[in-house]
Motif scaffolding. Structure first.
Motif, short mmCIF file in Angstrom:
data_model
loop_
_atom_site.label_atom_id
_atom_site.label_comp_id
_atom_site.label_asym_id
_atom_site.label_seq_id
_atom_site.Cartn_x
_atom_site.Cartn_y
_atom_site.Cartn_z
N PRO A 69 0.80 -1.23 0.00
CA PRO A 69 0.00 0.00 0.00
C PRO A 69 0.83 1.28 0.00
CG PRO A 69 0.09 -0.88 2.20
CD PRO A 69 0.77 -1.89 1.30
N MET A 70 0.16 2.35 -0.37
CA MET A 70 0.74 3.67 -0.31
C MET A 70 0.32 4.33 1.00
SD MET A 70 2.41 3.85 -3.12
CE MET A 70 2.74 5.59 -3.39
N PRO A 71 0.96 5.43 1.39
CA PRO A 71 0.53 6.14 2.60
C PRO A 71 -0.96 6.45 2.56
CG PRO A 71 2.63 7.00 1.85
CD PRO A 71 2.16 6.04 0.79
N GLY A 72 -1.62 6.22 3.68
CA GLY A 72 -3.06 6.39 3.74
C GLY A 72 -3.79 5.06 3.68
N GLY A 73 -3.08 4.02 3.23
CA GLY A 73 -3.65 2.69 3.17
C GLY A 73 -3.29 1.90 4.41
N THR A 74 -3.37 0.59 4.30
CA THR A 74 -3.06 -0.27 5.44
C THR A 74 -2.09 -1.37 5.03
OG1 THR A 74 -4.94 -1.74 5.00
CG2 THR A 74 -5.32 0.13 6.49
N ILE A 75 -1.52 -2.02 6.03
CA ILE A 75 -0.57 -3.11 5.83
C ILE A 75 -1.13 -4.37 6.48
CG2 ILE A 75 1.76 -3.96 6.27
CD1 ILE A 75 2.64 -1.06 6.61
N THR A 76 -1.15 -5.47 5.73
CA THR A 76 -1.56 -6.73 6.32
C THR A 76 -0.48 -7.23 7.28
OG1 THR A 76 -2.11 -9.06 5.89
CG2 THR A 76 -0.62 -7.99 4.34
N GLN A 77 -0.90 -7.82 8.37
CA GLN A 77 0.04 -8.28 9.39
C GLN A 77 0.22 -9.80 9.38
OE1 GLN A 77 1.77 -5.64 9.96
NE2 GLN A 77 1.78 -5.87 12.18
N THR A 78 -0.14 -10.44 8.29
CA THR A 78 -0.05 -11.90 8.21
C THR A 78 1.35 -12.42 8.47
OG1 THR A 78 -1.86 -11.93 6.60
CG2 THR A 78 -0.48 -13.89 6.73
N TRP A 79 2.35 -11.80 7.85
CA TRP A 79 3.71 -12.31 7.97
C TRP A 79 4.27 -12.12 9.39
CZ3 TRP A 79 7.87 -11.15 3.64
CH2 TRP A 79 8.82 -12.19 3.63
N PRO A 80 4.31 -10.89 9.90
CA PRO A 80 4.88 -10.74 11.25
C PRO A 80 4.09 -11.47 12.32
CG PRO A 80 3.95 -8.66 10.46
CD PRO A 80 4.00 -9.57 9.29
#
Length: 418
Positions: free
Chosen positions: A163-174
């Motif tokens: 994602p770009m700033p303003g979006g979100t990040i999936t936390q599946t990996w960490p």
């Protein structure tokens, strides 16, 4: 129909259109409610093509992405097609993981082949994105490059993964690795990626994601040449193995493709590293056929953004049967097949909702309101997928020559991307 004949027919149709005659019966295209023809759509078919990195400078290939897409389209056609139309899948163009070829492939599919949609698009370079967006071509693939985040006609089957700033990040990996380690508190990670756009965005994303999960990120760089495989990994391993205040990290994260992972992990293991190794690429039973490859990747935890093949769900059973039919025999399953399959699956789902009067406009309207649950990539919401991932995944570990689920398929709450 041979290409020269098809070209002549298209020219004749254009001439008839210019003289105010109805071209729908001669061009092979359907006519929308406003009387205009729809590219790639006839009364009984929808034309679709793909773009896949089948060959690369490093030898890495995503060719089975094409097989996965073909398998899904074949089942759709066997079940009657989409609202009375069969899918005419013309196969995927090979972009050689080259930006110029990626753009050329996009232009060919639209301007020469006249496809309605591009699905799948699977490459770490997506220079054809602007062209496809301007031409309003529905395009589906694995949203692991920034071009899948934002454009209204480009869709990631798992949402926007970078994602770009303003979006979100999936936390599946960490979060999956925290499950493997029994928690992230007090644990450190070192993240390495290729020196290209995809690698740069990956570092920016995962640096935030791992920190938010509670890991200490002591090293995060996109510095490995993307066009030439290093013969000596010592320059990278020396930095990585001192990244936790002079000590080795608990986890080495590689955001690279298989040939690079083999080189990096082999070098790290030879140093005596006893921590966790992980990447998002090497879930491929075909890799187990070679003892050297199997040894290099033994113990590695691989991130998946879909159900593991070891799952016993009805959807996974259907996937396996579809692949077998398309291949003509039992073949080792790999992540690329799933990429093609789920790209095609999401396209089919939206096209079906768009109804019989299929146009780009009706397709986009259907996509804007499309969502479902319980798929092999979790719960899908196309509208939110333009700015965030669907947030579901698992980890599998290669252990003693076989893959085992090390963190089960789970959906996690995303975090804001800054």
């Amino acid at each position: 129909m041979l290409r020269p004949i098809r070209t002549i027919a298209a020219a004749a149709a254009a001439l008839l259109l210019a003289t105010a005659c109805n071209s729908a019966s001669t061009s092979g295209e359907s006519t929308g409610k406003d009387g205009t023809s729809v590219r790639g759509v006839s009364e009984d078919s929808i034309k679709v093509g793909g773009i896949v990195s089948m060959t690369t400078a490093s030898g890495y290939s995503k060719k089975d992405t094409d097989l996965g897409a073909r398998a899904r389209y074949q089942r759709a056609n066997a079940e009657g097609g989409v609202n009375g139309r069969k899918i005419e899948y013309i196969g995927a163009e090979d972009d050689g993981q080259d930006p110029a070829k990626n753009l050329a492939a996009a232009r060919k599919l639209v301007q020469q082949e006249k496809v309605f949609a591009v699905s799948p698009m699977s490459s770490v370079t997506f220079s054809g994105a602007d062209f496809l967006e301007k031409q309003k071509v529905p395009t589906f693939g694995w949203g692991t490059v920034p071009q899948f985040c934002g454009p209204q006609h480009i869709y990631g089957f798992g949402g926007c993964m970078v994602p770009m700033p303003g979006g979100t990040i999936t936390q599946t990996w960490p979060e999956g690795l925290a499950h493997v380690l029994g928690g992230a508190k007090g644990k450190s990670v070192a993240i390495l990626a290729n020196d290209n756009d995809a690698g740069t965005f990956a570092i920016r994303t995962y640096k935030q994601g791992f920190a938010a999960a509670g890991f200490h990120v002591g090293y995060a760089k996109a510095i490995v040449p993307a066009t030439s495989l290093p013969s000596d990994w010592s320059a990278y391993t020396k930095e990585i193995l001192r990244s936790d205040d002079g000590k080795a990290p608990d986890v080495v994260v590689s955001v690279m493709q298989t040939p690079y992972n083999i080189g990096l992990f082999t070098a790290v293991k030879r140093s005596g590293f006893k921590g966790v190794l992980t990447d998002p690429t090497d879930y491929d039973p075909g890799l187990l056929a070679k003892s050297a490859t199997r040894q290099a990747l033994d113990g590695v935890h691989v991130l998946l953004s879909f159900e593991p093949f070891e799952s016993q769900s009805d959807a996974m059973k259907q996937f396996k049967e579809d692949i077998r039919k398309a291949a003509g025999n039992d073949v080792p399953l790999n992540i690329h097949m799933m990429t093609g399959y789920m790209s095609a699956d999401l396209f089919l789902s939206v096209a079906r909702k768009a109804g019989k009067d299929l146009t780009v406009e009706s397709f986009q309207k259907a996509a804007a309101g499309y969502s479902d649950t319980g798929t092999m990539v979790g719960d899908r919401n196309v509208a939110t997928g333009h700015k965030e991932a669907f947030g579901c995944g698992a980890l599998v570990q290669l252990k003693n020559g076989a893959y085992e689920v090390s963190s089960p398929f789970t959906c996690y709450e995303p975090i804001s991307f800054k």
